[in-house]
Design a protein around this motif. Structure first.
Motif, PDB file in Angstrom:
ATOM      1  N   GLU A 339       0.876  -1.102  -0.001  1.00 36.47           N
ATOM      2  CA  GLU A 339       0.313   0.313  -0.057  1.00 36.47           C
ATOM      3  C   GLU A 339       0.965   1.234  -0.106  1.00 36.47           C
ATOM      4  O   GLU A 339       0.963   2.374  -0.890  1.00 36.47           O
ATOM      5  N   ARG A 340       1.718   1.319   0.533  1.00 36.67           N
ATOM      6  CA  ARG A 340       2.571   2.078   1.332  1.00 36.67           C
ATOM      7  C   ARG A 340       3.427   3.494  -0.151  1.00 36.67           C
ATOM      8  O   ARG A 340       3.570   4.063  -0.896  1.00 36.67           O
ATOM      9  N   ARG A 341       3.118   1.384  -1.473  1.00 37.70           N
ATOM     10  CA  ARG A 341       4.229   2.513  -2.821  1.00 37.70           C
ATOM     11  C   ARG A 341       3.024   2.583  -3.651  1.00 37.70           C
ATOM     12  O   ARG A 341       2.895   3.501  -4.351  1.00 37.70           O
ATOM     13  N   ARG A 342       2.048   1.442  -3.685  1.00 36.29           N
ATOM     14  CA  ARG A 342       1.495   1.635  -4.873  1.00 36.29           C
ATOM     15  C   ARG A 342       0.173   2.811  -4.767  1.00 36.29           C
ATOM     16  O   ARG A 342       0.256   3.138  -6.233  1.00 36.29           O
ATOM     17  N   ARG A 343       0.117   2.637  -3.806  1.00 34.86           N
ATOM     18  CA  ARG A 343      -1.461   4.528  -3.835  1.00 34.86           C
ATOM     19  C   ARG A 343      -1.383   5.017  -4.304  1.00 34.86           C
ATOM     20  O   ARG A 343      -1.005   5.881  -4.929  1.00 34.86           O
ATOM     21  N   PRO A 344       0.621   5.833  -3.209  1.00 37.01           N
ATOM     22  CA  PRO A 344       1.193   7.492  -3.819  1.00 37.01           C
ATOM     23  C   PRO A 344       1.462   6.795  -5.691  1.00 37.01           C
ATOM     24  O   PRO A 344       0.831   8.037  -6.713  1.00 37.01           O
ATOM     25  N   LEU A 345       1.998   5.610  -6.061  1.00 36.27           N
ATOM     26  CA  LEU A 345       1.952   5.566  -7.276  1.00 36.27           C
ATOM     27  C   LEU A 345       0.512   6.093  -8.105  1.00 36.27           C
ATOM     28  O   LEU A 345       0.527   6.763  -9.185  1.00 36.27           O
ATOM     29  N   ASN A 346      -0.434   5.222  -7.689  1.00 29.62           N
ATOM     30  CA  ASN A 346      -0.984   5.117  -8.493  1.00 29.62           C
ATOM     31  C   ASN A 346      -2.062   6.899  -8.931  1.00 29.62           C
ATOM     32  O   ASN A 346      -2.497   7.212  -9.839  1.00 29.62           O
ATOM     33  N   ILE A 347      -1.940   7.614  -7.460  1.00 30.06           N
ATOM     34  CA  ILE A 347      -2.069   8.760  -7.466  1.00 30.06           C
ATOM     35  C   ILE A 347      -1.703   9.754  -8.695  1.00 30.06           C
ATOM     36  O   ILE A 347      -2.150  10.592  -9.295  1.00 30.06           O
ATOM     37  N   GLU A 348      -0.151   9.637  -8.696  1.00 34.02           N
ATOM     38  CA  GLU A 348       0.811   9.882  -9.353  1.00 34.02           C
ATOM     39  C   GLU A 348       1.375   9.611 -10.898  1.00 34.02           C
ATOM     40  O   GLU A 348       0.256  10.775 -11.442  1.00 34.02           O
ATOM     41  N   TYR A 349       0.623   9.140 -11.273  1.00 31.05           N
ATOM     42  CA  TYR A 349       0.783   7.924 -12.721  1.00 31.05           C
ATOM     43  C   TYR A 349      -0.346   8.007 -13.486  1.00 31.05           C
ATOM     44  O   TYR A 349      -0.048   7.870 -15.048  1.00 31.05           O
ATOM     45  N   VAL A 350      -1.318   7.722 -12.458  1.00 30.24           N
ATOM     46  CA  VAL A 350      -2.890   7.359 -13.130  1.00 30.24           C
ATOM     47  C   VAL A 350      -3.629   7.973 -13.470  1.00 30.24           C
ATOM     48  O   VAL A 350      -4.453   8.686 -13.821  1.00 30.24           O
ATOM     49  N   GLN A 351      -4.380   7.961 -11.748  1.00 29.34           N
ATOM     50  CA  GLN A 351      -5.290   9.267 -11.592  1.00 29.34           C
ATOM     51  C   GLN A 351      -4.387  10.724 -12.340  1.00 29.34           C
ATOM     52  O   GLN A 351      -5.490  11.228 -12.918  1.00 29.34           O
ATOM     53  N   GLN A 352      -3.865  11.462 -12.041  1.00 27.14           N
ATOM     54  CA  GLN A 352      -3.468  12.505 -12.284  1.00 27.14           C
ATOM     55  C   GLN A 352      -2.497  12.991 -13.969  1.00 27.14           C
ATOM     56  O   GLN A 352      -3.658  13.251 -14.684  1.00 27.14           O
ATOM     57  N   GLU A 353      -1.997  11.670 -14.270  1.00 32.34           N
ATOM     58  CA  GLU A 353      -2.294  11.815 -16.054  1.00 32.34           C
ATOM     59  C   GLU A 353      -3.556  11.677 -16.214  1.00 32.34           C
ATOM     60  O   GLU A 353      -4.056  12.249 -17.611  1.00 32.34           O
ATOM     61  N   THR A 354      -4.635  10.511 -16.012  1.00 28.65           N
ATOM     62  CA  THR A 354      -5.612  10.295 -16.629  1.00 28.65           C
ATOM     63  C   THR A 354      -6.670  11.061 -16.865  1.00 28.65           C
ATOM     64  O   THR A 354      -7.497  12.217 -17.941  1.00 28.65           O
ATOM     65  N   ILE A 355      -6.702  12.392 -15.602  1.00 24.87           N
ATOM     66  CA  ILE A 355      -7.116  13.775 -15.888  1.00 24.87           C
ATOM     67  C   ILE A 355      -6.941  14.454 -16.849  1.00 24.87           C
ATOM     68  O   ILE A 355      -7.773  14.519 -17.249  1.00 24.87           O
ATOM     69  N   ALA A 356      -5.518  14.911 -16.566  1.00 23.56           N
ATOM     70  CA  ALA A 356      -4.902  15.526 -17.167  1.00 23.56           C
ATOM     71  C   ALA A 356      -5.456  15.458 -18.727  1.00 23.56           C
ATOM     72  O   ALA A 356      -5.593  16.102 -20.036  1.00 23.56           O
ATOM     73  N   ASN A 357      -5.173  14.083 -19.372  1.00 22.39           N
ATOM     74  CA  ASN A 357      -5.259  13.666 -20.726  1.00 22.39           C
ATOM     75  C   ASN A 357      -6.906  13.552 -20.625  1.00 22.39           C
ATOM     76  O   ASN A 357      -7.238  14.280 -21.761  1.00 22.39           O
ATOM     77  N   LYS A 358      -7.968  13.737 -19.830  1.00 26.09           N
ATOM     78  CA  LYS A 358      -9.167  13.902 -20.230  1.00 26.09           C
ATOM     79  C   LYS A 358      -9.530  15.505 -20.617  1.00 26.09           C
ATOM     80  O   LYS A 358      -9.825  15.981 -21.203  1.00 26.09           O
ATOM     81  N   ARG A 359      -9.265  16.510 -19.697  1.00 27.42           N
ATOM     82  CA  ARG A 359      -8.778  17.358 -19.871  1.00 27.42           C
ATOM     83  C   ARG A 359      -8.184  17.975 -21.133  1.00 27.42           C
ATOM     84  O   ARG A 359      -9.308  19.239 -21.836  1.00 27.42           O
TER      85      ARG A 359
END
Ligand SMILES: Cc1cc2nc3c(=O)[nH]c(=O)nc-3n(C[C@H](O)[C@H](O)[C@H](O)COP(=O)(O)OP(=O)(O)OC[C@H]3O[C@@H](n4cnc5c(N)ncnc54)[C@H](O)[C@@H]3O)c2cc1C
Length: 433
Positions: A339-359
């Protein structure tokens, strides 16, 4: 050798993440039992884009040759202005030649990947896969996890050493563990239309194309299809209050496709699918001996093709940690790393990226659109920028990172300006998750 009399690791969900996790455990000689609620792997048109970082992992699992053989290699992707039909930028994974043995993307439909992994699982007598078997409750205990599995024959309790909840966005495991799914749901849905019409013969686009448009963005991808003859998927956003009937009826489907690319005669359409779209991350990825992986742990809009890729990385990293603990090569607390690694990585590399892509795809402000386009041109034009961008978008950077933000558990904070239509979206959260 592992003792096969030990408690198995239980997996809820036979989607691609669950079966990859099962294969990764079976290959370590760890007994595993997987339960899938449906009677077969779903072949709904969802993920196809498989990034270099994932291809590396699939190579370690002995799957990559078949993925390449049954998929399509896509080295390049293009970003277009739909309104002017101008090509804004083209990106080429060849710039990653020094970084990975797989400097390309493979478009391979997710049901093919899941079925390939299932086929290999059959070779392991300590791997048991049950279809039409729904996990309905979870009790994490000190020394084991008990789950209830419901089949046509009735309900029974099964005990395992650990549980991996890979049961998708509506995860029963996550709900049973009382873990919140933080984030939001977009008011619009994504419409995926699949056609054998050969877009490759009529345009200069490649196998992965994004078309920004303030009125209606679109994306266009080629997949091999089950018989290898080639299919194109065209993705559009629906209008926020568009009903299923309004989006899926033949006239509306033809109108959308002809507006995207006019042609004589109707488009043959072999699939038409609507998907709710979310940006959500589970508040925790673990409760005692129970873990969440894939869409059960995080879910995002598909622009950029990141959700399943990241889920496969979850499965590979988690099963490696479990293997070390089970073989007594590491103390049980190394499992906290997951959890310590995967959760922040998801926020940084997947959530933030895909939100920016959609915008970027839907941006309405002409000045911001122009600035976005110029930024993309600058990235594509300079080799160092081009490589840095693709290292990030291909998730190579995330899997190579050995440090993640430390300190307090990262909260899933949403930039307010990206949170479009959240209220309407929240209203559908219960129904669609
Ligand atoms: C249109 C679209 C395009 C996409 N494109 C991409 C892409 O190109 N690249 C990418 O990386 N991602 C993409 N994604 C995301 C990708 O489809 C998901 O991330 C992926 O399906 C997640 O896999 P999973 O195994 O975690 O969950 P799922 O695929 O949802 O599988 C979960 C499984 O669990 C089963 N299940 C559910 N509840 C239970 C239960 N209680 N007991 C037992 N079994 C249960 C379900 O039947 C299902 O088989 C796309 C998504 C969409 C909608």
């Amino acid at each position: 050798m592992m003792s096969h009399s030990q408690r198995p690791i239980l997996i809820a969900g036979g989607g691609p993440v669950g079966v990859i996790a099962a294969l990764a455990l079976a290959r370590q000689d760890i007994p595993v039992q997987l339960f899938e609620a449906e009677n077969r792997v779903s072949d709904a048109p969802r993920a196809a884009t498989t990034h270099p970082a994932t291809l590396e992992m699939l190579s370690d699992l002995g799957l990559v040759d078949e993925v390449i053989h049954r998929g399509l290699i896509a080295r390049r992707f293009q970003f277009w202005d739909r309104a002017s039909r101008e090509l804004i930028a083209e990106f080429d994974h060849a710039v990653l030649e020094g970084d990975t043995a797989f400097p390309f993307i493979v478009q391979c439909e997710q049901h093919k990947l899941a079925n390939m992994a299932l086929e290999r699982l059959r070779a392991y007598p300590h791997a048991d896969v049950q279809f039409s078997a729904r996990v309905t409750s979870v009790v994490p205990l000190e020394d084991r996890v008990d789950i209830t599995v419901k089949t046509a024959a009735g309900s029974r309790t099964v005990s395992g050493g650990y549980l991996i909840g890979a049961d998708g966005g509506r995860s029963t495991v996550r709900k049973a563990l009382g873990i919140e799914f933080e984030g939001y749901t977009f008011p619009e849905r994504f419409l995926v239309l699949t056609t054998p019409f050969d877009f490759g013969a009529v345009g200069t686009w490649c196998k992965r194309n994004y078309f920004s448009d303030p009125n209606e963005w679109a994306s266009l991808f080629k997949v091999a299809g089950d018989d290898g003859s080639g299919l194109w998927r065209v993705v559009f956003p629906t209008r926020p209050h568009e009903t299923n009937q309004q989006a899926l009826n033949e006239e509306a489907v033809q109108r959308r496709l002809h507006k995207f690319f006019p042609r004589t005669g109707p488009y043959p359409v072999v699939h038409r699918n609507l998907y709710h779209v979310h940006q959500r991350v589970a508040a925790a990825f673990r409760k005692g001996r129970a873990f969440l992986a894939g869409d059960a742990a995080h879910i995002n809009n598909p622009i950029g093709g990141l959700g399943l890729n990241f889920g496969i990385h979850d499965a590979v990293e988690l099963t490696a940690l479990l293997g070390r603990v089970i073989r007594r090569e590491a103390p049980a607390d190394v499992l906290d790393q997951y959890e310590r690694r995967r959760r922040p990585l998801n926020i940084e590399y997947v959530q933030q990226e895909t939100i920016a892509n959609k915008r970027r795809m839907e941006e309405k402000d002409p000045a911001v659109r122009a600035a976005n386009f110029q930024a993309l041109r600058n990235i594509a034009a300079y080799p160092a920028n081009h490589r840095a961008y693709l290292l990030r978008s291909s998730l190579l950077e995330s899997v190579r990172r050995d440090t993640v933000p430390s300190g307090e558990r990262q909260h899933f904070l949403w930039p307010a300006s990206t949170h479009t239509g959240s209220r309407a979206g929240e209203a559908c959260a219960d129904k669609c998750l």
